[in-house]
Design a protein around this motif. Structure first.
Motif, PDB file in Angstrom:
ATOM      1  N   LEU A  13     -39.176  -1.745 -29.620  1.00 10.48           N
ATOM      2  CA  LEU A  13     -38.889  -0.888 -28.442  1.00 10.48           C
ATOM      3  C   LEU A  13     -39.819   0.508 -28.438  1.00 10.48           C
ATOM      4  O   LEU A  13     -40.328   0.893 -27.577  1.00 10.48           O
ATOM      5  N   GLU A  14     -40.003   0.958 -29.621  1.00  8.97           N
ATOM      6  CA  GLU A  14     -40.862   2.106 -29.843  1.00  8.97           C
ATOM      7  C   GLU A  14     -42.278   1.837 -29.455  1.00  8.97           C
ATOM      8  O   GLU A  14     -42.916   2.628 -28.918  1.00  8.97           O
ATOM      9  N   SER A  15     -42.655   0.647 -29.892  1.00  6.67           N
ATOM     10  CA  SER A  15     -44.001   0.307 -29.578  1.00  6.67           C
ATOM     11  C   SER A  15     -44.202   0.126 -28.061  1.00  6.67           C
ATOM     12  O   SER A  15     -45.298   0.686 -27.403  1.00  6.67           O
ATOM     13  N   ALA A  16     -43.293  -0.438 -27.568  1.00  7.49           N
ATOM     14  CA  ALA A  16     -43.370  -0.402 -25.822  1.00  7.49           C
ATOM     15  C   ALA A  16     -43.183   0.860 -25.273  1.00  7.49           C
ATOM     16  O   ALA A  16     -43.894   1.015 -24.238  1.00  7.49           O
ATOM     17  N   ARG A  17     -42.203   1.838 -25.996  1.00  7.00           N
ATOM     18  CA  ARG A  17     -42.356   3.063 -25.296  1.00  7.00           C
ATOM     19  C   ARG A  17     -43.790   3.770 -25.334  1.00  7.00           C
ATOM     20  O   ARG A  17     -43.978   4.195 -24.421  1.00  7.00           O
ATOM     21  N   ARG A  18     -44.396   3.657 -26.432  1.00  7.93           N
ATOM     22  CA  ARG A  18     -45.679   4.162 -26.806  1.00  7.93           C
ATOM     23  C   ARG A  18     -46.635   3.593 -25.561  1.00  7.93           C
ATOM     24  O   ARG A  18     -47.503   4.417 -25.273  1.00  7.93           O
ATOM     25  N   MET A  19     -46.392   2.437 -25.596  1.00 10.17           N
ATOM     26  CA  MET A  19     -47.384   1.816 -24.487  1.00 10.17           C
ATOM     27  C   MET A  19     -47.082   2.426 -23.234  1.00 10.17           C
ATOM     28  O   MET A  19     -48.193   2.513 -22.548  1.00 10.17           O
ATOM     29  N   ASP A  21     -46.201   5.258 -22.237  1.00 12.44           N
ATOM     30  CA  ASP A  21     -46.500   6.604 -22.306  1.00 12.44           C
ATOM     31  C   ASP A  21     -47.953   6.572 -22.347  1.00 12.44           C
ATOM     32  O   ASP A  21     -48.448   7.457 -21.487  1.00 12.44           O
ATOM     33  N   GLU A  22     -48.528   6.113 -22.911  1.00 13.40           N
ATOM     34  CA  GLU A  22     -50.074   6.074 -23.054  1.00 13.40           C
ATOM     35  C   GLU A  22     -51.064   5.302 -22.050  1.00 13.40           C
ATOM     36  O   GLU A  22     -51.896   5.736 -21.440  1.00 13.40           O
ATOM     37  N   GLU A  23     -50.272   3.836 -21.766  1.00 16.64           N
ATOM     38  CA  GLU A  23     -51.190   3.253 -20.861  1.00 16.64           C
ATOM     39  C   GLU A  23     -50.583   2.766 -19.582  1.00 16.64           C
ATOM     40  O   GLU A  23     -51.312   2.253 -18.635  1.00 16.64           O
ATOM     41  N   GLY A  24     -49.358   3.197 -19.280  1.00 15.39           N
ATOM     42  CA  GLY A  24     -48.351   2.971 -18.251  1.00 15.39           C
ATOM     43  C   GLY A  24     -47.803   1.615 -18.212  1.00 15.39           C
ATOM     44  O   GLY A  24     -47.814   0.784 -19.003  1.00 15.39           O
ATOM     45  N   ILE A  25     -46.727   1.316 -17.325  1.00 17.69           N
ATOM     46  CA  ILE A  25     -45.777   0.215 -17.368  1.00 17.69           C
ATOM     47  C   ILE A  25     -46.435  -1.252 -17.432  1.00 17.69           C
ATOM     48  O   ILE A  25     -46.203  -2.120 -17.855  1.00 17.69           O
ATOM     49  N   GLY A  26     -47.820  -1.095 -16.471  1.00 15.60           N
ATOM     50  CA  GLY A  26     -48.381  -2.379 -16.387  1.00 15.60           C
ATOM     51  C   GLY A  26     -48.876  -2.920 -17.513  1.00 15.60           C
ATOM     52  O   GLY A  26     -49.255  -4.238 -17.534  1.00 15.60           O
ATOM     53  N   ALA A  27     -49.208  -2.179 -18.752  1.00 14.08           N
ATOM     54  CA  ALA A  27     -49.769  -2.416 -19.962  1.00 14.08           C
ATOM     55  C   ALA A  27     -48.936  -3.225 -20.827  1.00 14.08           C
ATOM     56  O   ALA A  27     -49.215  -3.864 -21.529  1.00 14.08           O
ATOM     57  N   VAL A  28     -47.375  -3.265 -20.513  1.00 18.92           N
ATOM     58  CA  VAL A  28     -46.478  -3.763 -21.255  1.00 18.92           C
ATOM     59  C   VAL A  28     -46.505  -5.517 -20.947  1.00 18.92           C
ATOM     60  O   VAL A  28     -46.133  -5.699 -19.740  1.00 18.92           O
ATOM     61  N   PHE A  89     -31.067  18.632 -15.347  1.00 19.98           N
ATOM     62  CA  PHE A  89     -31.648  17.932 -16.442  1.00 19.98           C
ATOM     63  C   PHE A  89     -31.907  16.465 -16.171  1.00 19.98           C
ATOM     64  O   PHE A  89     -32.746  16.088 -16.477  1.00 19.98           O
ATOM     65  N   LEU A  90     -31.086  15.804 -15.257  1.00 21.07           N
ATOM     66  CA  LEU A  90     -31.279  14.440 -14.691  1.00 21.07           C
ATOM     67  C   LEU A  90     -32.332  14.353 -13.612  1.00 21.07           C
ATOM     68  O   LEU A  90     -33.271  13.295 -13.939  1.00 21.07           O
ATOM     69  N   ARG A  91     -32.558  15.393 -13.065  1.00 21.08           N
ATOM     70  CA  ARG A  91     -33.775  15.398 -11.951  1.00 21.08           C
ATOM     71  C   ARG A  91     -35.105  15.379 -12.767  1.00 21.08           C
ATOM     72  O   ARG A  91     -35.976  14.642 -12.389  1.00 21.08           O
ATOM     73  N   GLU A  92     -34.970  16.278 -13.898  1.00 21.33           N
ATOM     74  CA  GLU A  92     -36.220  16.478 -14.631  1.00 21.33           C
ATOM     75  C   GLU A  92     -36.521  15.151 -15.519  1.00 21.33           C
ATOM     76  O   GLU A  92     -37.739  14.966 -15.190  1.00 21.33           O
ATOM     77  N   ARG A  93     -35.368  14.486 -15.951  1.00 24.23           N
ATOM     78  CA  ARG A  93     -35.915  13.227 -16.468  1.00 24.23           C
ATOM     79  C   ARG A  93     -36.310  12.218 -15.653  1.00 24.23           C
ATOM     80  O   ARG A  93     -37.210  11.364 -15.958  1.00 24.23           O
ATOM     81  N   ILE A  94     -35.670  12.035 -14.639  1.00 30.15           N
ATOM     82  CA  ILE A  94     -36.278  11.038 -13.554  1.00 30.15           C
ATOM     83  C   ILE A  94     -37.631  11.359 -13.172  1.00 30.15           C
ATOM     84  O   ILE A  94     -38.374  10.517 -12.977  1.00 30.15           O
ATOM     85  N   ASP A  95     -37.991  12.529 -13.005  1.00 20.66           N
ATOM     86  CA  ASP A  95     -39.183  13.007 -12.456  1.00 20.66           C
ATOM     87  C   ASP A  95     -40.308  12.804 -13.645  1.00 20.66           C
ATOM     88  O   ASP A  95     -41.592  12.388 -13.404  1.00 20.66           O
ATOM     89  N   GLU A  96     -39.796  12.837 -14.667  1.00 24.58           N
ATOM     90  CA  GLU A  96     -40.898  12.528 -16.084  1.00 24.58           C
ATOM     91  C   GLU A  96     -40.825  11.066 -16.097  1.00 24.58           C
ATOM     92  O   GLU A  96     -42.027  10.803 -15.656  1.00 24.58           O
ATOM     93  N   SER A  97     -40.050  10.361 -16.578  1.00 27.36           N
ATOM     94  CA  SER A  97     -40.574   8.975 -16.745  1.00 27.36           C
ATOM     95  C   SER A  97     -39.472   8.032 -16.556  1.00 27.36           C
ATOM     96  O   SER A  97     -39.651   6.755 -16.084  1.00 27.36           O
ATOM     97  N   ALA A  98     -38.211   8.464 -16.341  1.00 29.32           N
ATOM     98  CA  ALA A  98     -37.232   7.464 -16.154  1.00 29.32           C
ATOM     99  C   ALA A  98     -37.102   6.769 -15.004  1.00 29.32           C
ATOM    100  O   ALA A  98     -36.938   5.572 -14.890  1.00 29.32           O
ATOM    101  N   GLY A  99     -37.664   7.543 -13.852  1.00 27.82           N
ATOM    102  CA  GLY A  99     -37.837   7.117 -12.736  1.00 27.82           C
ATOM    103  C   GLY A  99     -38.690   5.853 -12.442  1.00 27.82           C
ATOM    104  O   GLY A  99     -38.408   4.921 -11.907  1.00 27.82           O
ATOM    105  N   LYS A 100     -40.060   5.854 -13.206  1.00 26.13           N
ATOM    106  CA  LYS A 100     -40.945   4.898 -13.229  1.00 26.13           C
ATOM    107  C   LYS A 100     -40.046   3.845 -13.991  1.00 26.13           C
ATOM    108  O   LYS A 100     -40.396   2.518 -13.416  1.00 26.13           O
ATOM    109  N   LEU A 101     -39.740   3.850 -14.924  1.00 25.99           N
ATOM    110  CA  LEU A 101     -39.032   2.746 -15.760  1.00 25.99           C
ATOM    111  C   LEU A 101     -37.941   2.111 -14.957  1.00 25.99           C
ATOM    112  O   LEU A 101     -37.838   0.764 -14.669  1.00 25.99           O
ATOM    113  N   MET A 102     -37.194   2.801 -14.051  1.00 29.31           N
ATOM    114  CA  MET A 102     -36.163   2.381 -13.257  1.00 29.31           C
ATOM    115  C   MET A 102     -36.630   1.598 -12.038  1.00 29.31           C
ATOM    116  O   MET A 102     -36.265   0.374 -11.824  1.00 29.31           O
TER     117      MET A 102
END
Length: 183
Positions: A13-19, A21-28, A89-102
């Motif tokens: 999971l940590e490796s997938a998270r780094r992927m 963050d670094e390369e985008g969701i499409g890289a996973v 707090f949730l707005r900030e998290r969703i704007d960061e990366s949670a929204g992309k994941l969801m």
């Protein structure tokens, strides 16, 4: 059948998270995750059946961490002040990366919603506790047909709607809450 190793799952999971963050969701994908974690492709399949399952687990882990962090940063004394802080707090998290994941969970949206239910329950319980602790929340509004638990659920569902719609704030909703339960 071999017993699964929680430590290896965490490494994956940590490796997938780094992927992401670094390369985008499409890289996973299973192969790239195996390569990055230094394990065989089959090993990854022992833990995750597909890319969607990896992203679902990442999303779940992300929200579990977010809720834990949120408990530490909410500092307002009033219930409505705490709601503003939670929303921000949730707005900030969703704007960061949670929204992309969801948004990446299209193929497993139902499973994602089911897994999020436990986290929503924890947040609803926290809202009930915060209402109970605020001396400005009226006691005379609660009865069998209108409980703190129902109101916490109502607040959370509306907050999620506002977040999903991209609302910048929840001022109007806070006004409704004030007029409903605050002295």
């Amino acid at each position: 059948m071999r017993r699964k190793d929680d430590t290896l799952r965490a490494v994956l999971l940590e490796s997938a998270r780094r992927m992401t963050d670094e390369e985008g969701i499409g890289a996973v994908n299973i192969r790239s995750l195996a390569r990055r974690a230094g394990v065989a492709t089959g090993t990854v399949y022992n833990y995750f059946s597909s890319k969607d399952e990896i992203l679902l687990a990442l999303t779940e882990e992300y929200w579990r961490q977010t809720l834990s962090e949120m408990k530490e940063v909410i500092a307002a004394h009033s219930f409505c002040g705490q709601l503003r802080e939670i929303f921000g707090f949730l707005r900030e998290r969703i704007d960061e990366s949670a929204g992309k994941l969801m948004n990446s969970l299209g193929n497993v949206e139902t499973a994602g919603l089911e897994r999020m239910t436990s986290m929503q329950s924890a947040l609803e319980e926290a809202l009930v506790q915060k209402m109970t602790q605020d001396p400005d929340v009226r006691e005379d509004v609660w009865n069998e047909a209108f409980t703190r638990e129902q109101f916490a659920h109502f607040i959370l569902m509306n907050m999620m709607i506002l977040l999903k719609a991209g609302a910048a704030d929840m001022d109007f909703f806070i006004t409704v809450i004030r007029r409903t339960i605050i002295k």
